[in-house]
Design a protein around this motif. Sequence first.
Motif, PDB file in Angstrom:
ATOM      1  N   VAL A  40       5.002  13.591  -1.482  1.00 46.58           N
ATOM      2  CA  VAL A  40       5.180  13.343  -0.043  1.00 46.58           C
ATOM      3  C   VAL A  40       6.654  13.133   0.284  1.00 46.58           C
ATOM      4  CG1 VAL A  40       4.696  11.736   1.846  1.00 46.58           C
ATOM      5  CG2 VAL A  40       2.856  12.433   0.294  1.00 46.58           C
ATOM      6  N   LEU A  41       7.336  12.320  -0.519  1.00 47.79           N
ATOM      7  CA  LEU A  41       8.749  12.033  -0.263  1.00 47.79           C
ATOM      8  C   LEU A  41       9.608  13.284  -0.387  1.00 47.79           C
ATOM      9  CD1 LEU A  41       8.985   8.627  -2.162  1.00 47.79           C
ATOM     10  CD2 LEU A  41       9.061   8.951   0.310  1.00 47.79           C
ATOM     11  N   LEU A  42       9.412  14.043  -1.462  1.00 51.25           N
ATOM     12  CA  LEU A  42      10.200  15.267  -1.640  1.00 51.25           C
ATOM     13  C   LEU A  42       9.817  16.318  -0.605  1.00 51.25           C
ATOM     14  CD1 LEU A  42      10.309  15.655  -5.541  1.00 51.25           C
ATOM     15  CD2 LEU A  42      11.928  14.509  -4.025  1.00 51.25           C
ATOM     16  N   GLY A  43       8.520  16.400  -0.300  1.00 50.31           N
ATOM     17  CA  GLY A  43       8.068  17.353   0.711  1.00 50.31           C
ATOM     18  C   GLY A  43       8.623  17.044   2.084  1.00 50.31           C
ATOM     19  N   THR A  44       8.796  15.761   2.380  1.00 49.34           N
ATOM     20  CA  THR A  44       9.387  15.376   3.658  1.00 49.34           C
ATOM     21  C   THR A  44      10.838  15.818   3.739  1.00 49.34           C
ATOM     22  OG1 THR A  44       7.916  13.479   3.864  1.00 49.34           O
ATOM     23  CG2 THR A  44       9.922  13.431   5.169  1.00 49.34           C
ATOM     24  N   VAL A  45      11.548  15.722   2.629  1.00 51.90           N
ATOM     25  CA  VAL A  45      12.932  16.202   2.587  1.00 51.90           C
ATOM     26  C   VAL A  45      12.974  17.697   2.894  1.00 51.90           C
ATOM     27  CG1 VAL A  45      14.925  16.620   1.084  1.00 51.90           C
ATOM     28  CG2 VAL A  45      13.739  14.415   1.011  1.00 51.90           C
ATOM     29  N   SER A  84       0.845  -1.190   0.000  1.00 49.52           N
ATOM     30  CA  SER A  84       0.000   0.000   0.000  1.00 49.52           C
ATOM     31  C   SER A  84       0.881   1.240   0.000  1.00 49.52           C
ATOM     32  CB  SER A  84      -0.910   0.030   1.238  1.00 49.52           C
ATOM     33  OG  SER A  84      -0.126   0.222   2.404  1.00 49.52           O
ATOM     34  N   ALA A  85       0.240   2.379  -0.251  1.00 50.00           N
ATOM     35  CA  ALA A  85       0.978   3.643  -0.226  1.00 50.00           C
ATOM     36  C   ALA A  85       1.546   3.923   1.160  1.00 50.00           C
ATOM     37  CB  ALA A  85       0.053   4.782  -0.655  1.00 50.00           C
ATOM     38  N   ALA A  86       0.760   3.618   2.195  1.00 49.48           N
ATOM     39  CA  ALA A  86       1.223   3.852   3.567  1.00 49.48           C
ATOM     40  C   ALA A  86       2.442   2.993   3.882  1.00 49.48           C
ATOM     41  CB  ALA A  86       0.101   3.551   4.554  1.00 49.48           C
ATOM     42  N   GLU A  87       2.437   1.741   3.436  1.00 52.22           N
ATOM     43  CA  GLU A  87       3.589   0.869   3.663  1.00 52.22           C
ATOM     44  C   GLU A  87       4.817   1.383   2.930  1.00 52.22           C
ATOM     45  OE1 GLU A  87       3.153  -3.270   2.963  1.00 52.22           O
ATOM     46  OE2 GLU A  87       1.499  -3.520   4.373  1.00 52.22           O
ATOM     47  N   LEU A  88       4.621   1.909   1.730  1.00 53.67           N
ATOM     48  CA  LEU A  88       5.748   2.426   0.958  1.00 53.67           C
ATOM     49  C   LEU A  88       6.380   3.625   1.657  1.00 53.67           C
ATOM     50  CD1 LEU A  88       6.545   2.585  -2.623  1.00 53.67           C
ATOM     51  CD2 LEU A  88       6.324   4.827  -1.574  1.00 53.67           C
ATOM     52  N   ILE A  89       5.556   4.555   2.142  1.00 52.42           N
ATOM     53  CA  ILE A  89       6.073   5.725   2.841  1.00 52.42           C
ATOM     54  C   ILE A  89       6.831   5.294   4.097  1.00 52.42           C
ATOM     55  CG2 ILE A  89       5.413   7.787   4.143  1.00 52.42           C
ATOM     56  CD1 ILE A  89       5.273   8.158   1.125  1.00 52.42           C
ATOM     57  N   ALA A  90       6.257   4.369   4.859  1.00 49.51           N
ATOM     58  CA  ALA A  90       6.906   3.887   6.083  1.00 49.51           C
ATOM     59  C   ALA A  90       8.217   3.173   5.777  1.00 49.51           C
ATOM     60  CB  ALA A  90       5.965   2.957   6.835  1.00 49.51           C
ATOM     61  N   LEU A  91       8.294   2.535   4.613  1.00 43.50           N
ATOM     62  CA  LEU A  91       9.498   1.811   4.216  1.00 43.50           C
ATOM     63  C   LEU A  91      10.613   2.751   3.751  1.00 43.50           C
ATOM     64  CD1 LEU A  91      10.936  -0.909   3.420  1.00 43.50           C
ATOM     65  CD2 LEU A  91       9.842  -0.635   1.176  1.00 43.50           C
ATOM     66  N   ASN A  93       8.435   3.910 -11.502  1.00 43.74           N
ATOM     67  CA  ASN A  93       8.521   2.731 -10.647  1.00 43.74           C
ATOM     68  C   ASN A  93       7.411   2.728  -9.588  1.00 43.74           C
ATOM     69  OD1 ASN A  93      10.756   1.695 -11.957  1.00 43.74           O
ATOM     70  ND2 ASN A  93      12.217   2.725 -10.612  1.00 43.74           N
ATOM     71  N   LEU A  94       7.145   3.906  -9.024  1.00 41.38           N
ATOM     72  CA  LEU A  94       6.061   4.018  -8.053  1.00 41.38           C
ATOM     73  C   LEU A  94       4.720   3.697  -8.695  1.00 41.38           C
ATOM     74  CD1 LEU A  94       7.018   7.294  -6.126  1.00 41.38           C
ATOM     75  CD2 LEU A  94       7.375   4.928  -5.398  1.00 41.38           C
ATOM     76  N   SER A  95       4.539   4.141  -9.918  1.00 43.09           N
ATOM     77  CA  SER A  95       3.292   3.884 -10.628  1.00 43.09           C
ATOM     78  C   SER A  95       3.101   2.388 -10.870  1.00 43.09           C
ATOM     79  CB  SER A  95       3.280   4.639 -11.961  1.00 43.09           C
ATOM     80  OG  SER A  95       2.062   4.459 -12.632  1.00 43.09           O
ATOM     81  N   ARG A  96       4.191   1.689 -11.200  1.00 47.73           N
ATOM     82  CA  ARG A  96       4.101   0.233 -11.415  1.00 47.73           C
ATOM     83  C   ARG A  96       3.735  -0.488 -10.123  1.00 47.73           C
ATOM     84  NH1 ARG A  96       8.185   1.143 -15.418  1.00 47.73           N
ATOM     85  NH2 ARG A  96       9.853   1.074 -13.876  1.00 47.73           N
ATOM     86  N   LEU A  99       2.770  10.324  -4.104  1.00 50.83           N
ATOM     87  CA  LEU A  99       3.819   9.728  -3.282  1.00 50.83           C
ATOM     88  C   LEU A  99       5.145  10.454  -3.449  1.00 50.83           C
ATOM     89  CD1 LEU A  99       3.027   5.939  -3.789  1.00 50.83           C
ATOM     90  CD2 LEU A  99       2.752   7.264  -1.690  1.00 50.83           C
ATOM     91  N   LEU A 100       5.485  10.820  -4.680  1.00 49.74           N
ATOM     92  CA  LEU A 100       6.727  11.563  -4.897  1.00 49.74           C
ATOM     93  C   LEU A 100       6.661  12.921  -4.208  1.00 49.74           C
ATOM     94  CD1 LEU A 100       9.512  11.670  -6.185  1.00 49.74           C
ATOM     95  CD2 LEU A 100       8.451  12.611  -8.254  1.00 49.74           C
TER      96      LEU A 100
END
Length: 200
Positions: free
Chosen positions: A166-171, A85-92, A139-142, A163-164
């Motif tokens: 969120v990841l960049l915003g977290t940085v 899931s998206a939540a699992e990906l972010i946590a990972l 890759n995220l889309s796949r 998701l991208l």
Amino acid sequence: MPKISDEARETRRSQILDAAWRCFDKEGLHATTMQHIIGASGLSAGAVYSYFKSKDDLIFAAVTTSLERLRVLLGEAIQRQPPRSAAELIALLLPVITTFAVRDGYDLRRIALLGWSEAQRNRRLRATMQTYYAAFRENLSRLAIGWGPARSPSDADAIAKLLLSVLLGTVVQSALMEDASAEDIAHGFSLLSVSSAAIS
């Protein structure tokens, strides 16, 4: 003069890049000079210039090297533990980014902000960043196409873009505010995901 091995060359290149990251973190991209980097590296000017002809070359190498190393680490993390899931990906992924970025004496998340700013004026750097981020987003889309909410490729693409962000915003948030940990972001994202699932 005897030739040095490929391993020794890579070690020296990494030594110069490490010095550049330290200087960029402390002084910023534009205030940092080649003399700053040469001094921080502990090498001679000739040795540094034999690897990088200018500060622009060093900036480009610093950005692309960090992007490539992070790309490999994120790919390995996903392969070891495919998120469902998206939540699992972010946590990972967020802990991987944090561990990679926080170094002894500097933080690559702060330097990332400088690199993104530099990309607004440097077309070569901007094009390279776009290539890296576009490939990662694909890759995220796949991954997303196998998750329940993604009913079509366009759905998966929309999820990947989120998701991208969120990841960049977290940085960005981590670089500007010290109270935004990877665990906080992952927990908040999981709460939103649970809330959305309950509403739908």
